[in-house]
Design a protein around this motif. Structure first.
Motif, PDB file in Angstrom:
ATOM      1  N   PRO A 132      11.926 -17.537 -95.281  1.00  0.00           N
ATOM      2  CA  PRO A 132      11.081 -16.857 -94.289  1.00  0.00           C
ATOM      3  C   PRO A 132      11.792 -15.612 -93.747  1.00  0.00           C
ATOM      4  O   PRO A 132      13.015 -15.480 -93.872  1.00  0.00           O
ATOM      5  CB  PRO A 132      10.910 -17.912 -93.197  1.00  0.00           C
ATOM      6  CG  PRO A 132      12.117 -18.791 -93.319  1.00  0.00           C
ATOM      7  CD  PRO A 132      12.472 -18.810 -94.771  1.00  0.00           C
ATOM      8  N   PRO A 133      11.043 -14.692 -93.139  1.00  0.00           N
ATOM      9  CA  PRO A 133      11.646 -13.431 -92.667  1.00  0.00           C
ATOM     10  C   PRO A 133      12.835 -13.618 -91.729  1.00  0.00           C
ATOM     11  O   PRO A 133      13.817 -12.871 -91.815  1.00  0.00           O
ATOM     12  CB  PRO A 133      10.480 -12.738 -91.958  1.00  0.00           C
ATOM     13  CG  PRO A 133       9.255 -13.268 -92.644  1.00  0.00           C
ATOM     14  CD  PRO A 133       9.575 -14.698 -92.980  1.00  0.00           C
ATOM     15  N   GLN A 134      12.772 -14.584 -90.840  1.00  0.00           N
ATOM     16  CA  GLN A 134      13.881 -14.784 -89.899  1.00  0.00           C
ATOM     17  C   GLN A 134      15.171 -15.147 -90.637  1.00  0.00           C
ATOM     18  O   GLN A 134      16.257 -14.651 -90.305  1.00  0.00           O
ATOM     19  CB  GLN A 134      13.524 -15.866 -88.885  1.00  0.00           C
ATOM     20  CG  GLN A 134      14.595 -16.090 -87.820  1.00  0.00           C
ATOM     21  CD  GLN A 134      14.179 -17.142 -86.794  1.00  0.00           C
ATOM     22  OE1 GLN A 134      13.092 -17.715 -86.876  1.00  0.00           O
ATOM     23  NE2 GLN A 134      15.048 -17.385 -85.821  1.00  0.00           N
ATOM     24  N   ALA A 135      15.065 -16.023 -91.645  1.00  0.00           N
ATOM     25  CA  ALA A 135      16.247 -16.407 -92.414  1.00  0.00           C
ATOM     26  C   ALA A 135      16.790 -15.227 -93.198  1.00  0.00           C
ATOM     27  O   ALA A 135      18.014 -15.036 -93.297  1.00  0.00           O
ATOM     28  CB  ALA A 135      15.903 -17.554 -93.357  1.00  0.00           C
ATOM     29  N   LEU A 136      15.896 -14.415 -93.773  1.00  0.00           N
ATOM     30  CA  LEU A 136      16.340 -13.242 -94.518  1.00  0.00           C
ATOM     31  C   LEU A 136      17.085 -12.258 -93.617  1.00  0.00           C
ATOM     32  O   LEU A 136      18.104 -11.689 -94.012  1.00  0.00           O
ATOM     33  CB  LEU A 136      15.141 -12.551 -95.173  1.00  0.00           C
ATOM     34  CG  LEU A 136      14.537 -13.266 -96.383  1.00  0.00           C
ATOM     35  CD1 LEU A 136      13.252 -12.563 -96.806  1.00  0.00           C
ATOM     36  CD2 LEU A 136      15.534 -13.305 -97.533  1.00  0.00           C
ATOM     37  N   ALA A 137      16.585 -12.069 -92.405  1.00  0.00           N
ATOM     38  CA  ALA A 137      17.261 -11.175 -91.467  1.00  0.00           C
ATOM     39  C   ALA A 137      18.654 -11.690 -91.129  1.00  0.00           C
ATOM     40  O   ALA A 137      19.630 -10.924 -91.077  1.00  0.00           O
ATOM     41  CB  ALA A 137      16.422 -11.015 -90.202  1.00  0.00           C
ATOM     42  N   ALA A 145      17.457 -13.355-102.510  1.00  0.00           N
ATOM     43  CA  ALA A 145      16.407 -12.970-103.459  1.00  0.00           C
ATOM     44  C   ALA A 145      15.768 -14.141-104.179  1.00  0.00           C
ATOM     45  O   ALA A 145      14.921 -13.934-105.057  1.00  0.00           O
ATOM     46  CB  ALA A 145      16.978 -11.983-104.473  1.00  0.00           C
ATOM     47  N   VAL A 146      16.133 -15.374-103.825  1.00  0.00           N
ATOM     48  CA  VAL A 146      15.558 -16.516-104.534  1.00  0.00           C
ATOM     49  C   VAL A 146      14.034 -16.518-104.393  1.00  0.00           C
ATOM     50  O   VAL A 146      13.487 -16.239-103.322  1.00  0.00           O
ATOM     51  CB  VAL A 146      16.153 -17.847-104.023  1.00  0.00           C
ATOM     52  CG1 VAL A 146      15.749 -18.151-102.590  1.00  0.00           C
ATOM     53  CG2 VAL A 146      15.770 -18.997-104.943  1.00  0.00           C
ATOM     54  N   ALA A 147      13.351 -16.820-105.487  1.00  0.00           N
ATOM     55  CA  ALA A 147      11.890 -16.784-105.511  1.00  0.00           C
ATOM     56  C   ALA A 147      11.299 -18.188-105.361  1.00  0.00           C
ATOM     57  O   ALA A 147      11.940 -19.198-105.665  1.00  0.00           O
ATOM     58  CB  ALA A 147      11.393 -16.160-106.814  1.00  0.00           C
ATOM     59  N   GLU A 148      10.082 -18.228-104.891  1.00  0.00           N
ATOM     60  CA  GLU A 148       9.324 -19.482-104.759  1.00  0.00           C
ATOM     61  C   GLU A 148       9.221 -20.180-106.113  1.00  0.00           C
ATOM     62  O   GLU A 148       8.989 -19.552-107.151  1.00  0.00           O
ATOM     63  CB  GLU A 148       7.921 -19.153-104.248  1.00  0.00           C
ATOM     64  CG  GLU A 148       6.996 -20.345-104.084  1.00  0.00           C
ATOM     65  CD  GLU A 148       7.118 -20.993-102.717  1.00  0.00           C
ATOM     66  OE1 GLU A 148       6.713 -22.155-102.601  1.00  0.00           O
ATOM     67  OE2 GLU A 148       7.605 -20.338-101.781  1.00  0.00           O
ATOM     68  N   LEU A 149       9.400 -21.509-106.112  1.00  0.00           N
ATOM     69  CA  LEU A 149       9.295 -22.288-107.348  1.00  0.00           C
ATOM     70  C   LEU A 149       8.408 -23.513-107.177  1.00  0.00           C
ATOM     71  O   LEU A 149       8.205 -24.271-108.121  1.00  0.00           O
ATOM     72  CB  LEU A 149      10.698 -22.710-107.813  1.00  0.00           C
ATOM     73  CG  LEU A 149      10.880 -23.099-109.277  1.00  0.00           C
ATOM     74  CD1 LEU A 149      10.690 -21.910-110.199  1.00  0.00           C
ATOM     75  CD2 LEU A 149      12.257 -23.720-109.492  1.00  0.00           C
ATOM     76  N   ALA A 150       7.864 -23.699-105.980  1.00  0.00           N
ATOM     77  CA  ALA A 150       7.121 -24.925-105.685  1.00  0.00           C
ATOM     78  C   ALA A 150       5.962 -25.149-106.648  1.00  0.00           C
ATOM     79  O   ALA A 150       5.659 -26.292-107.021  1.00  0.00           O
ATOM     80  CB  ALA A 150       6.617 -24.896-104.246  1.00  0.00           C
ATOM     81  N   GLY A 151       5.304 -24.073-107.076  1.00  0.00           N
ATOM     82  CA  GLY A 151       4.159 -24.207-107.952  1.00  0.00           C
ATOM     83  C   GLY A 151       4.478 -24.718-109.337  1.00  0.00           C
ATOM     84  O   GLY A 151       3.558 -25.086-110.091  1.00  0.00           O
ATOM     85  N   ARG A 152       5.765 -24.769-109.691  1.00  0.00           N
ATOM     86  CA  ARG A 152       6.154 -25.236-111.025  1.00  0.00           C
ATOM     87  C   ARG A 152       6.842 -26.602-111.001  1.00  0.00           C
ATOM     88  O   ARG A 152       7.237 -27.113-112.061  1.00  0.00           O
ATOM     89  CB  ARG A 152       7.065 -24.207-111.694  1.00  0.00           C
ATOM     90  CG  ARG A 152       6.381 -22.863-111.950  1.00  0.00           C
ATOM     91  CD  ARG A 152       7.161 -22.026-112.935  1.00  0.00           C
ATOM     92  NE  ARG A 152       7.250 -22.688-114.241  1.00  0.00           N
ATOM     93  CZ  ARG A 152       7.986 -22.244-115.259  1.00  0.00           C
ATOM     94  NH1 ARG A 152       8.700 -21.137-115.118  1.00  0.00           N
ATOM     95  NH2 ARG A 152       8.028 -22.894-116.408  1.00  0.00           N
ATOM     96  N   VAL A 155      18.434 -24.916 -94.342  1.00  0.00           N
ATOM     97  CA  VAL A 155      17.368 -25.452 -95.202  1.00  0.00           C
ATOM     98  C   VAL A 155      16.823 -26.704 -94.507  1.00  0.00           C
ATOM     99  O   VAL A 155      17.307 -27.807 -94.737  1.00  0.00           O
ATOM    100  CB  VAL A 155      17.889 -25.787 -96.617  1.00  0.00           C
ATOM    101  CG1 VAL A 155      16.753 -26.296 -97.503  1.00  0.00           C
ATOM    102  CG2 VAL A 155      18.543 -24.575 -97.261  1.00  0.00           C
ATOM    103  N   PRO A 156      15.840 -26.559 -93.630  1.00  0.00           N
ATOM    104  CA  PRO A 156      15.362 -27.696 -92.843  1.00  0.00           C
ATOM    105  C   PRO A 156      14.892 -28.860 -93.716  1.00  0.00           C
ATOM    106  O   PRO A 156      14.446 -28.676 -94.860  1.00  0.00           O
ATOM    107  CB  PRO A 156      14.201 -27.093 -92.052  1.00  0.00           C
ATOM    108  CG  PRO A 156      14.510 -25.640 -91.965  1.00  0.00           C
ATOM    109  CD  PRO A 156      15.179 -25.293 -93.264  1.00  0.00           C
ATOM    110  N   ALA A 157      15.000 -30.041 -93.144  1.00  0.00           N
ATOM    111  CA  ALA A 157      14.689 -31.259 -93.895  1.00  0.00           C
ATOM    112  C   ALA A 157      13.257 -31.270 -94.427  1.00  0.00           C
ATOM    113  O   ALA A 157      12.976 -31.915 -95.442  1.00  0.00           O
ATOM    114  CB  ALA A 157      14.936 -32.483 -93.024  1.00  0.00           C
TER     115      ALA A 157
END
Length: 270
Positions: A125-130, A190-197, A216-218
């Motif tokens: 999320p944006p906050q973590a990226l910042a 830069a890690v990308a979403e992978l949930a859909g796979r 990385v919240p539970a």
């Protein structure tokens, strides 16, 4: 000191050897293969344990360039080739889980099982990226001492509870070039979403997560355990933060050994 030459890079690794089923342990961001020492000590003899230093980490020798976790997954598969291992259980912490998931998608026939510790299949999320951007810039401009106190609290828990761990990992960071540390954080960002796979990964899986993990919240561990078709019930480690293999080794070892015996030993024998 063993190294594997893979795609013009020299990857440092440790291999206990032995006839047992192979287990490859991949570390989290800003860590190295030694983070798994307690787990290797618990599993060796029964399993062939391989820990390694990924690109931009530890004693591995690389060009310092950015990469993605698909490239890291290919590094892992190259390490299996180097060691003559056809199939292995993959255990990954945080970014080690990112690359293990991708290895399971690239070469499912080589993955006996997956264990994901405080990992995720979501983008940040944006906050973590910042926050991570500030950490990367802190490494570049001020070195480890500029970021270590707050960052180690996030990764390992409060320094007053884990003084020895904090000192040991800060010392490891101080042996690394500032730019290398900063680039490693940029790769993480830069890690990308992978949930859909995740539905494509059918290997037996176990998700272990620290109940008090902040980076990385539970809830992200819950998502993994719900979306991976072969996942066992989530193992939540009470009071543990982001790196329970280091801070809470006993419950991690118990969950890991029990899963590997049930899912990997039987598969290797059969």
């Amino acid at each position: 000191m063993p190294f594997a030459e893979i795609d013009h890079r020299r990857f440092h690794y440790q291999d206990t050897g032995g006839p047992g089923p192979a287990v490859v342990l991949s570390h989290g961001n800003l860590m190295d293969g030694s983070m798994w020492d307690a787990q290797v000590a618990a599993l060796r003899g029964e399993f062939r344990c391989i820990s390694w230093d990924e690109r931009l980490h530890g004693r591995t020798e690389d060009d310092g360039a950015p990469h993605d976790y698909w490239a890291s997954a290919r590094d892992l598969l190259g390490l299996l080739d180097h060691l003559g291992i056809e199939r292995a259980a993959l255990v990954g912490h945080s970014q080690g889980g990112f690359l293990s998931l991708r290895a399971a998608l690239l070469a499912p026939e080589r993955v006996r099982a997956l264990v994901l510790v405080d990992s995720s299949a979501a983008a940040w999320p944006p906050q973590a990226l910042a926050q991570m951007g500030q950490i990367a810039e802190g490494f570049r401009s001020g070195g480890p001492r500029a970021v270590a106190p707050a960052l180690l609290d996030l990764l390992l828990g409060p320094g007053d509870l884990h003084t020895g761990l904090h000192a040991a990992w800060q010392a490891r960071w101080e042996r690394q070039p500032r730019e290398r540390l900063a680039t490693a954080v940029n790769v993480l960002m830069a890690v990308a979403e992978l949930a859909g796979r995740l539905s494509e990964i059918t290997a037996p899986a176990l998700v272990i997560h620290g109940a008090a993990d902040q980076p990385v919240p539970a809830a992200l561990g819950v998502m993994l355990s719900e979306l991976l078709p072969g996942a066992e019930p989530l193992v939540l480690i009470p009071d543990a933060g982001h790196t329970p293999p280091l801070t809470h080794p006993e419950p991690v070892n118990a969950a890991l050994a029990g899963f590997l015996r049930a899912r990997v030993t039987a598969d290797a024998a059969g």
